[in-house]
Motif scaffolding. Structure first.
Motif, short mmCIF file in Angstrom:
data_model
loop_
_atom_site.label_atom_id
_atom_site.label_comp_id
_atom_site.label_asym_id
_atom_site.label_seq_id
_atom_site.Cartn_x
_atom_site.Cartn_y
_atom_site.Cartn_z
N PRO A 184 0.82 -1.21 0.00
CA PRO A 184 0.00 0.00 0.00
C PRO A 184 0.85 1.26 0.00
O PRO A 184 0.33 2.35 0.02
N GLU A 185 2.13 1.07 -0.03
CA GLU A 185 3.02 2.23 -0.10
C GLU A 185 2.72 3.01 -1.38
O GLU A 185 2.70 4.23 -1.41
N PHE A 224 -2.70 3.17 -3.11
CA PHE A 224 -3.37 3.71 -1.95
C PHE A 224 -3.67 5.17 -2.09
O PHE A 224 -4.47 5.71 -1.36
N ALA A 225 -2.99 5.80 -3.00
CA ALA A 225 -3.14 7.24 -3.10
C ALA A 225 -4.34 7.62 -3.95
O ALA A 225 -4.77 8.75 -3.95
N PRO A 255 -8.37 6.62 -5.67
CA PRO A 255 -9.64 6.03 -5.28
C PRO A 255 -9.88 4.66 -5.90
O PRO A 255 -10.87 4.00 -5.60
N PHE A 294 -8.53 1.82 -5.44
CA PHE A 294 -8.61 0.80 -4.44
C PHE A 294 -9.97 0.77 -3.76
O PHE A 294 -10.62 -0.27 -3.63
N ALA A 295 -10.42 1.94 -3.38
CA ALA A 295 -11.69 2.04 -2.69
C ALA A 295 -12.83 1.57 -3.57
O ALA A 295 -13.72 0.85 -3.13
N LEU A 341 -12.73 -2.18 -3.94
CA LEU A 341 -13.23 -2.78 -2.71
C LEU A 341 -14.74 -2.73 -2.65
O LEU A 341 -15.39 -3.67 -2.23
N PRO A 381 2.44 12.35 -10.67
CA PRO A 381 2.46 13.66 -11.32
C PRO A 381 3.89 14.14 -11.53
O PRO A 381 4.23 14.65 -12.60
N ARG A 436 0.86 20.45 -16.70
CA ARG A 436 1.46 21.60 -16.04
C ARG A 436 2.72 22.05 -16.77
O ARG A 436 2.94 23.24 -16.98
N ARG A 469 1.91 23.79 -19.95
CA ARG A 469 1.45 25.16 -19.74
C ARG A 469 2.63 26.08 -19.49
O ARG A 469 2.75 27.15 -20.09
N GLN A 485 -10.57 17.99 -12.75
CA GLN A 485 -10.05 19.23 -12.17
C GLN A 485 -8.88 19.81 -12.93
O GLN A 485 -8.44 20.91 -12.63
N PHE A 505 -15.31 7.85 -0.04
CA PHE A 505 -14.73 6.88 -0.91
C PHE A 505 -13.95 7.49 -2.03
O PHE A 505 -13.16 6.86 -2.69
N PRO A 558 -8.44 9.67 -0.58
CA PRO A 558 -7.52 8.68 -0.03
C PRO A 558 -7.62 8.54 1.48
O PRO A 558 -6.97 7.69 2.06
N ARG A 599 -5.16 1.78 6.42
CA ARG A 599 -3.78 1.34 6.53
C ARG A 599 -3.28 1.43 7.96
O ARG A 599 -2.64 0.52 8.47
N ARG A 643 -10.52 27.80 -8.64
CA ARG A 643 -10.84 27.92 -10.05
C ARG A 643 -11.73 29.14 -10.31
O ARG A 643 -11.50 29.91 -11.25
#
Lengths: 345, 345
Positions: free
Chosen positions: A75-76, A80-81, A83, A85-86, A89, A230, A263, A266, A290, B80, B83, B90, B263
């Motif tokens: 999960p490192e 995990f960062a 959604p 995974f969620a 699940l 990113p 980014r 730009r 976003q 959900f 994170p 975790r 924004r």
DNA sequence: GCAGACGGTGAGAGCGCTCTCGCGCCCACG
DNA sequence: CGTGGGCGCGAGAGCGCTCTCACCGTCTGC
């Protein structure tokens, strides 16, 4: 409040209903072959006493647990960062709940944990396992396979061992990548770059392959390696801009990477999509919607992946021939992906 | 491959080691009161046979399961989408693993599920529960409390019922909000607006209270209600801009909301932070770091929250007096928050 | 009217473990 | 040398359930 009011047993229900334990058991478990009069009496007794079967006692004799393990390796990382995974699940949970199964979650931290998980699975505490393991060199899949636990993998396991009987569910990473690149080509772009994901993961490899399928004879310098982050996307984008200033499109291995690339573009004064069209992968909403401009991307139905994994596992469990892809049961199921058009391409 | 090689039992180990079942049991469970010679022989037999205790049989007599449930209410909502949840899990997982406990995950979908969860918990399948329920009117907490299962709540339960003995872990939402607003004030801003979260959640209420603590006599028009989403943030920001064009700072209830606000501010031609300083809440990395400019925000240690919840629960379980905040055990533990300065304020 | 079949029910064994109890051994002490 | 007290170990009961099997009553067919 106080310690555990003594829970009623089958015996108690039987006594109250004036029948034998066996009859109560029958009613509780579906109630075939019991006269309605009795069954009704039993149900009433169950209700009145608030009887709930003791799962431990039941498992002891049936050797079923109505529980499956969900194993998430390391999960490192980005798993995990986002959604992802969620959602996965959630799909799994829905399907399991529908079949009265419990979800035991096993998160691993580093290598030592593998043996722990292996032991747990081998210990026969659960009826099966759903395993997410992203890295090519992960020993976990093999370990689990050896434990003899019916297993379905999430994502194609990059696994050098014996592949027989390995069941997995994956998104059509390669097809999705092809669709993305074709879309870019359809826009008239000719210098289409690719920023890869972490290439020790099959999804990244597959997406790269999809890119290559379409861009068979593209300039190899149009490919830059990144890692699904990113920051990696920024780095790779800068590299690409330096190497091929004439590029007019980028297909990034995921949305996060794409956001980084955006980014940098730009900053560099390139307009998106006018000068450079950009496509991501995942349709990770908080990100894809976003970005500026909103990201055109390849969507995969994450939740459905989860559901499907669970369904496959449970079905296998029913048949008694769990993981073997015998005959009609496919060894790998690949879910379609769809291109979501927003503003970036 | 084939179906389940018959797993060795205590009996088998005993036979092999030439001792009684009882002795093997003793060794397996810590091994007090067994001579080293015998203990060693037993351990060897265990090793050779690959013996793993049958948890079901064990639970049947001990009435312990070494498993705790994690209940997450309404995964529909933002829980959900970010994170948060994963990090929390975790932390919980780490702590549970360290104490050889399993994690049974219960996700609820809508109201009907509440009874299912309630029954499951009341069924005594787990030793305790960690419950996340965000909404003020959620019947779940009460249901669980009644089930008599030792429970620790994640986040202050907004719950009108009897509060005695309710143990929860929460972030210092109010304090964090105060710190954020004070920071803005310290920057010389005087027209500080607040975009709230969904006010049916205690965290949103607490953050609003924190804002009010500092801005006691602020123009009430500086407060706009939103719902923790980017879209809500946009809407609220537009409202505020219309209502109070002279505002010079915004404290948003979370990072997502702040990103929406950002924004709108950009569209409106307001420079951040020069014209309007913006602070978020959560330090949700994929968002906070990716905004333009990067977001100053209030960080909470989510993973630690999870750990702490688990620790509290396990400790209570040990003591046999689980949920009661008796004497020294505090009923609510509030974790500190810290301001993370980036570019937006 | 009786044999056979059949559906409904209860008795009882046994799943693999823990834990209490009591027995036997060894040591110390009188 | 006799006795009391530990300590180490084994015997056995029993946790709550399922499942097989035998039994009983009724129903059918000859």
């Amino acid at each position: 409040m106080t310690d555990t009011a003594p829970r009623p047993t089958l015996e108690a229900v039987a006594a109250r209903a004036g029948v034998s334990r066996a009859t109560v058991s029958r009613v509780v478990n579906g109630g075939d072959g019991v006269r309605d009069i009795l069954a009704e009496r039993v149900r009433k007794a169950v209700e009145e006493l608030g009887y709930v079967p003791n799962q431990a006692a039941r498992s002891l004799v049936t050797r079923r647990h109505d529980a499956i393990a969900v194993v998430v390796a390391e999960p490192e990382t980005r798993v995990f960062a986002d959604p992802f995974f969620a959602l996965q699940l959630r799909g799994i949970s829905k399907e399991l709940t529908a079949h009265d199964n419990q979800l035991v979650l096993l998160l691993t931290e580093g290598r030592d944990d593998h043996t722990r998980v292996g032991r747990y699975l081998a210990g026969g505490h659960v009826d099966g396992a759903l395993v997410f393991s992203l890295h090519l060199d992960d020993p976990l899949p093999e370990l689990i396979q050896r434990a003899g636990v019916p297993t379905v993998f999430g994502g194609r396991p990059g696994w050098s061992g014996d592949r027989r009987g390995v069941v997995y569910v994956d998104s059509d990473n390669r097809g999705g990548a092809r669709a993305a690149v074709r879309h870019l080509a359809g826009l008239g772009r000719t210098r289409i770059a690719h920023i890869t994901g972490a290439l020790d993961q099959t999804s990244a490899v597959d997406r790269l392959d999809g890119y290559r399928d379409v861009m068979a004879d593209a300039d190899p310098r149009l490919i830059a390696e990144a890692d699904f982050t990113p920051a990696g996307g920024e780095r790779a984008m800068r590299e690409l801009l330096g190497r091929c200033p004439d590029l007019d499109a980028v297909f990034a291995a995921n949305d996060l990477t794409a956001s980084g690339a955006l980014r940098v573009l730009r900053e560099a004064g390139r307009r998106v999509p006018d000068d450079v069209a950009v496509i991501g992968f995942d349709d990770m909403l908080p990100v894809a919607e976003q970005t500026d401009p909103p990201l055109t991307t390849v969507r995969q139905d994450i939740e459905e992946m989860g559901r499907l994994m669970a369904r496959l596992l449970l079905r296998g469990l029913d048949r008694g021939t769990p993981q073997e892809g015998v005959g009609d049961t496919p060894a790998g199921v690949v879910l379609p992906t769809t291109l979501v058009r927003r503003a970036s391409a």
